[in-house]
Design an enzyme around this catalytic site. Structure first.
Site: not given
Ligand code: NAD
Length: 703
Positions: A100, A169, A149
């Site tokens: 991200a 993460e 993902e």
């Protein structure tokens, strides 16, 4: 609803269908079209639609709301007119998707808004998952976090040789938040899935069962056709995996995972691993419930202090990396002094691809350094024997010091003695190329004294590595009154080239890191002197979040080195500082130097300190007595402009000392706790224990 297709993790290397390079390999933009800023779409002659992700104005692909909104738009069109197959791949040479966009995590406080955003992201990936056609992620380079993902929402994952996968993460105080916690444990063995998410480790494609095929770039189209034609066989999650996902098994395994997590970091400081384990235990059997719980848990973690501070640390690192961003084309380094530091600096430079000559007056020192290098390479290059061999070839013993003549950079690392260093410079500098840089690894001698007799002081500076060189990411770049700014920049670029982080500092006693660490270590000795148990002192620091306590750290660094730094600093600072106790000098004189001699403040066995009073409880003010003098020294360094700003200071302290990352750095911690509160605490300590705690005047300008 998240229906995850479960397929056999067949690690077939596709070589049979040896097809030509198609027009859809990465970077090829022929005949692609579409109104999207970040995606290019094209149908090939087999009726397969290729979605090429090429994030606008970015060197790497990262996921963000606009990127996912465009993907949603494309999927919506594909739903209306489903093609034979859909491929998602990156158009960037650097890799598939790096995760991200972390910038969007910064300063997030609104949980409800965040949950809504996450739900929108989930909806896009679910939509991709449900697309009534074969979907394939073709992955080269890195495939991390949100990128993985996205790949997990496809039916197949085809990896190009060099691909690597991971869920980092947890290093940001988070767990996967776009369905990764739901899809991964259903696709592969759930223990392997949880381990991957809990450790944040990156793995090569060939080791991973989540990849359906590993192939070479030239066979990608063949592999894609095989997938579309149903020739890439997958099967369901195996029996053991299914069994391990049952509630009783999850409960049993979770206890082991939680105690393993507790060994690494307590829940109070790093809640993410525990939240992930709770998620899996509670909802591992129900994909829909797990998805909702993942959203809520991710949002709660992201607005928390730990994740926000770790996001801050991510940007502190980026900030230091930027300083190292220049271009360092040179290849040759000459190191003088093959001891602990010089030997390891040479080894690290050779490992990073530079050609290194290593000089010492003592033949055995060079031999020892090369032996240590071979051991280090054996550890860090286990999978890559060729790289190990090449690195050893690049590390050249140089008894006569001839390498200085060809080197672009000469690093001196002989013992800490001004006259000796000057003698070395007098011999080496005339042999150097005019444009080459001369650097010293000194930890305490003023650079102004070292540059005094040089012909080209403008091309001289300090490059101060920490021990052990291969593990300590930070390196201080030490300027002085006559150094040329471009030489400082070149030194930073050199550090970037060897994968280290530079922290520019001014020549001042102890520079930044030792200046800040010394009061912390000395205060621990004062406590020890007053009869406090060493285990209790270390516990207070560890409970605060330091990677190890000051007593253990002193043994790690070496009591001789600590004593030397402490005495030099005491002699050069206009400030009250505890004197090193006589018993410490006696220990050093006896050769009880810490870890390296097997005995110091602790006894050492198999590389570990033997602790006999693990449960000794420290008095309540112990952490403040240790940490606040360190903070105070940091403030002095800011006031004296030893370091340019708080971001460099916080980054340097985290990457050189491991200062509790989840607190975001010493200055950030002081600001979070409150400047007035820290100053008041220092004043209380000064009243109780003495003037060494008197707050620096620099606190005034921080308020
Ligand atoms: P060391 O004693 O382990 O190694 C010094 C080496 O220099 C020895 O191998 C010695 O044979 C060699 N040497 C001595 N005279 C020489 C000469 N005339 N020509 C060539 N080689 C010569 O020392 P070290 O711990 O590696 O420290 C080196 C420098 O690095 C010092 O300035 C020290 O302050 C600094 N430093 C040390 C540490 C640490 O933790 N040890 C950390 C950061 C910086």
């Amino acid at each position: 609803m998240t229906s995850t297709p479960v397929r056999k993790p067949a690690l077939a290397v596709l070589g049979k269908r040896n097809l030509e390079l198609g027009p859809f390999t990465r970077g090829d933009a022929q005949q692609e079209s579409g109104p999207w800023a970040h995606w290019r779409v094209r149908t090939d002659e087999d009726g397969i639609v290729w979605l090429l992700f090429d994030k606008k104005d970015a060197s790497a692909n990262t996921l963000s709301e606009p990127v996912l909104a465009e993907l949603n738009d494309i999927i919506e069109r594909l739903e209306r007119d489903a093609p034979r197959g859909v491929v998602i791949r990156s158009a960037k040479a650097s890799g598939f998707i790096a995760g991200a966009d972390i910038a969007q995590f910064r300063g997030v406080t609104d949980v409800a808004e965040l949950e809504t955003q996450l739900s929108r992201g989930h909806a896009v990936l679910d939509r991709l998952d449900r697309l009534p056609t074969v979907t394939i992620a073709v992955i080269h380079g890195y495939c991390l976090g949100g990128g993985l993902e996205l790949a997990l929402a496809c039916d197949y994952r085809i990896a190009v040789d060099d691909a690597s996968f991971g869920f980092p993460e947890v290093l940001l105080g988070l767990h996967p938040g776009l369905g990764g916690t739901v899809r991964l444990p259903r696709l592969i063995n759930p223990v392997a899935a949880m381990t991957m998410m809990l450790t944040g480790r990156t793995e090569r494609a060939r080791r991973l069962r989540l990849v359906d095929a590993v192939t070479q770039e030239r066979h990608v189209r063949g592999a894609v056709r095989a997938a579309v034609d149903g020739e890439l066989h997958g099967s369901k999650q195996d029996f053991v995996g299914t069994l391990l996902n049952t509630k009783p098994a999850r409960q049993l395994l979770a206890r082991r995972m939680a105690s393993e997590a507790a060994r690494r970091a307590p829940r109070a400081h790093y809640p993410a691993p525990y939240a992930l384990i709770d998620l899996w235990v509670e909802h591992g059997g129900d994909a829909d419930a797990m998805q909702q719980a993942e959203i809520a848990s991710f949002a709660k973690l992201l607005v928390g202090d730990t994740a926000q501070n770790l996001v801050r640390v991510f940007f502190l690192r980026e900030n230091l990396k930027k300083l190292a961003g220049g271009d360092w084309q040179a290849r040759r380094v000459h190191v003088v002094g093959a001891g602990i530091m010089g030997g390891d600096i040479a080894a690290w430079c050779a490992w990073q691809g530079l050609l290194v000559t290593l000089a010492d007056t003592n033949r055995n020192a060079i031999g020892g350094a090369i032996k240590r290098a071979a051991e280090l390479y054996g550890k860090i290059g286990r999978d890559n024997r060729r790289r190990v061999r090449d690195a050893l070839d690049r590390l050249i013993p140089d008894l006569k010091g001839d390498g200085a003549a060809n080197a672009d950079l000469v690093i001196e690392a002989v013992p800490e003695n001004l006259d000796l260093k000057r003698k070395i410079f007098a011999a080496v500098e005339p042999r150097m190329k005019p444009g080459a840089i001369l650097a010293s690894n000194t930890s305490s001698i003023p650079l102004e004294a070292l540059r005094e007799k040089l012909a080209r002081p403008q091309r001289f500076l300090g490059i101060h590595f920490f021990n052990p060189v291969s593990r300590m990411q930070l390196v201080e770049v030490v300027g002085h009154d006559q150094v040329a700014p471009e030489v400082l920049a070149e030194a930073c670029a050199f550090l970037g080239r060897i994968d280290r982080l530079p922290a520019p500092v001014k020549s001042a006693p102890g520079f930044l890191v030792n200046r800040a660490l010394t009061p912390y270590l000395l205060e621990a000795l004062v406590m020890l002197d007053a009869g406090m148990k060493k285990e209790a002192i270390d516990k207070a620091a560890k409970d605060f979040g330091m990677p190890m306590g000051p007593i253990e750290l002193a043994d790690e660094v070496g009591l001789d080195v600590c004593l030397h730094v402490a005495e030099t600093l005491r002699g050069s600072l206009h400030r009250e500082m505890p004197e090193a106790p006589q018993w410490l000098r006696d220990k050093v004189a006896k050769g009880e130097l810490g870890k390296k001699s097997g005995k110091g403040l602790y006894d050492w066995k198999d590389g570990r300190a033997v602790k006999s009073h693990e449960d000794a409880a420290p008095p309540a003010d112990t952490a403040d007595r240790l940490i606040l003098p360190m903070l105070d020294a940091c403030v002095t360094c800011l006031r004296e402009r030893v370091v340019a700003d708080e971001a460099v200071l916080d980054g340097a302290m985290i990457f050189a000392t491991g200062f509790a990352p989840f607190r975001g750095g010493p200055l950030h911690y002081a600001r979070t706790r409150g400047i007035a509160d820290v100053r008041a605490a220092l004043e209380r300590l000064a009243a109780q224990y003495g003037p060494r705690f008197t707050p620096d005047p620099g606190w005034d300008s921080l308020s």
